[in-house]
Design a protein around this motif. Structure first.
Motif, short mmCIF file in Angstrom:
data_model
loop_
_atom_site.label_atom_id
_atom_site.label_comp_id
_atom_site.label_asym_id
_atom_site.label_seq_id
_atom_site.Cartn_x
_atom_site.Cartn_y
_atom_site.Cartn_z
N ASP A 88 0.83 -1.22 0.00
CA ASP A 88 0.00 0.00 0.00
C ASP A 88 0.85 1.26 0.00
O ASP A 88 0.55 2.24 -0.68
CB ASP A 88 -0.92 0.01 1.23
CG ASP A 88 -2.00 -1.06 1.09
OD1 ASP A 88 -2.30 -1.46 -0.05
OD2 ASP A 88 -2.52 -1.51 2.13
N ARG A 89 1.92 1.22 0.77
CA ARG A 89 2.79 2.39 0.84
C ARG A 89 3.42 2.69 -0.52
O ARG A 89 3.60 3.84 -0.90
CB ARG A 89 3.92 2.15 1.85
CG ARG A 89 3.50 2.41 3.28
CD ARG A 89 4.66 2.07 4.21
NE ARG A 89 4.33 2.38 5.58
CZ ARG A 89 4.63 3.52 6.19
NH1 ARG A 89 5.30 4.45 5.56
NH2 ARG A 89 4.28 3.72 7.44
N LYS A 92 0.92 4.37 -2.78
CA LYS A 92 0.72 5.75 -2.35
C LYS A 92 1.93 6.61 -2.72
O LYS A 92 1.81 7.72 -3.24
CB LYS A 92 0.49 5.76 -0.83
CG LYS A 92 0.00 7.05 -0.30
CD LYS A 92 -0.48 6.88 1.16
CE LYS A 92 -0.62 8.27 1.76
NZ LYS A 92 -0.23 8.37 3.13
N ARG A 95 2.13 7.29 -6.47
CA ARG A 95 1.15 8.30 -6.94
C ARG A 95 1.55 9.70 -6.50
O ARG A 95 1.39 10.66 -7.24
CB ARG A 95 -0.26 7.93 -6.45
CG ARG A 95 -0.79 6.70 -7.18
CD ARG A 95 -2.20 6.32 -6.77
NE ARG A 95 -2.49 4.94 -7.11
CZ ARG A 95 -2.78 4.48 -8.34
NH1 ARG A 95 -2.81 5.32 -9.34
NH2 ARG A 95 -3.00 3.20 -8.56
N SER A 96 2.15 9.79 -5.32
CA SER A 96 2.63 11.09 -4.86
C SER A 96 3.77 11.58 -5.76
O SER A 96 3.81 12.75 -6.16
CB SER A 96 3.08 10.96 -3.40
OG SER A 96 3.93 11.99 -3.06
#
Ligand SMILES: NC(=O)C1=CN([C@@H]2O[C@H](COP(=O)(O)OP(=O)(O)OC[C@H]3O[C@@H](n4cnc5c(N)ncnc54)[C@H](OP(=O)(O)O)[C@@H]3O)[C@@H](O)[C@H]2O)C=CC1
Ligand SMILES: O=C1CO[C@H](CO)[C@@H](O)[C@@H]1O
Length: 306
Positions: A88-89, A92, A95-96
């Motif tokens: 998940d990290r 994220k 995408r950042s």
């Protein structure tokens, strides 16, 4: 001479990577990052290497956008930072990075280092494969991976890594990792290919540079190319951009390549990511490092990096 199609290397997934990259680690200011990226692109670079860890993806992306050069002509790499390992990290964090860069996709996304343990690394890779499937990443790769990390990854990867970015220059030949990468069609990107300018006065290097009428930096970049790598050079001085790219109009003959190869002394200039233990123990003032195994990785990471 600017980069063109003939100065790119083939990746094992059929894509191409421009043979010399411009790395944006630690440019003096964020404003300068945007300016330098634009100037690098003007000078003919078509390969930009950044990372979440460099805290300059926004400025790098701005430089790419303001250059006016079509996106598809530029090869952009960024990297997953160590604290962002895990499925998940990773999603994220990627995408950042993409949002900060202001891009629709990146050409290459690398795991910045294998820090974190086998399970977390594998989860990160799964997330990267998903992002690849979604078309957000064109090619997947790793950085600072040793042979055992690569073996572990090749066992589980649905999409194989096409790049391993590691420190390489004549004083650090990384022979074992390079052999392994070449056997598995993993392109080696050479970071710190100028040995961070710490060997500019090396007599052997100076002698070779004089013989060819080139700068010591051009000799090191050319050495890297002729060894089959993709060197990523950094300069904060715009005047140095063209000459660091002007390395396609000469060749170092075999004998001089061998002279440069013989400079190897396993000199690691980067001391990070917990992959290496200083000879003499943690905290010793030395540039000699020995590889650590996975078990000691976390411990040493804590000691050296944060
Ligand atoms: N994946 C990873 O873990 C790592 C990746 N990297 C990547 O690799 C890139 C380059 O690595 P880096 O460690 O910066 O080292 P380099 O080997 O590129 O050396 C940079 C140094 O060389 C100097 N220099 C550059 N060109 C010249 C020249 N023509 N004449 C004289 N001096 C010159 C620069 O000074 P000046 O700026 O004053 O010109 C700077 O001090 C990074 O920006 C980053 O993208 C780097 C380290 C780790
Ligand atoms: O990419 C990087 C730039 O250099 C840093 C310090 O040497 C490294 O930690 C990092 O991996």
């Amino acid at each position: 001479m600017a980069l063109n199609a003939s100065s790119a290397r083939a990746l094992s997934n059929g894509l191409r990577i421009p043979m010399v990259g411009y790395g944006v680690y630690e440019l003096p200011s964020n404003r300068q990052t945007t300016e330098m990226v634009k100037k690098a692109l003007e000078a003919g670079y078509r390969h930009i290497d950044t990372a979440a860890m460099y805290h300059n993806e926004t400025e790098t992306g701005l430089g790419i956008c303001e250059s006016g050069i079509p996106r598809e002509e530029i090869f952009v790499t960024t990297k997953l930072d160590d604290p962002d390992h895990g499925f998940d990290r990773t999603l994220k964090a990627f995408r950042s990075s993409l949002q900060k860069l202001g891009l629709d996709y990146v050409d290459l996304y690398l795991i910045h280092s294998p820090h974190g343990g086998a399970q977390l690394r594998t989860e990160s890779w799964r997330a990267m494969e998903q992002l690849h499937d979604e078309g957000l990443i064109k090619s997947l790769g790793v950085s600072n991976y040793g042979v055992h990390h690569l073996e572990e990854l090749l066992e589980v990867a649905r999409i194989k890594p096409v790049v391993n970015q590691i420190e390489i220059h004549p004083w650090l030949d990384q022979a074992r990792i390079v052999d392994f990468c070449q056997q598995h069609e993993i392109v080696v990107e050479a970071y710190s290919p100028l040995a961070r300018a710490e060997k500019a006065d090396d007599p052997t290097l100076k002698q070779v540079a004089t013989k060819y009428g080139k700068t010591w930096a051009q000799i090191l970049i050319r050495w890297s190319i002729q060894r089959g790598y993709v060197p990523l050079t950094k300069t904060a001085q715009a005047s140095r951009l063209p000459s660091n790219l002007d390395v396609f109009n000469f060749a170092i003959v075999k004998e001089d390549m061998e002279t440069l190869n013989a400079l190897n002394e396993d000199l690691h200039l980067g001391k990070y990511h917990g992959l290496l233990r200083p000879v003499g123990g943690a905290g010793s003032m030395t540039n000699k490092f020995v590889p650590l195994g996975d078990v000691a990785e976390q411990f040493h990471y804590d000691l050296l990096r944060y």
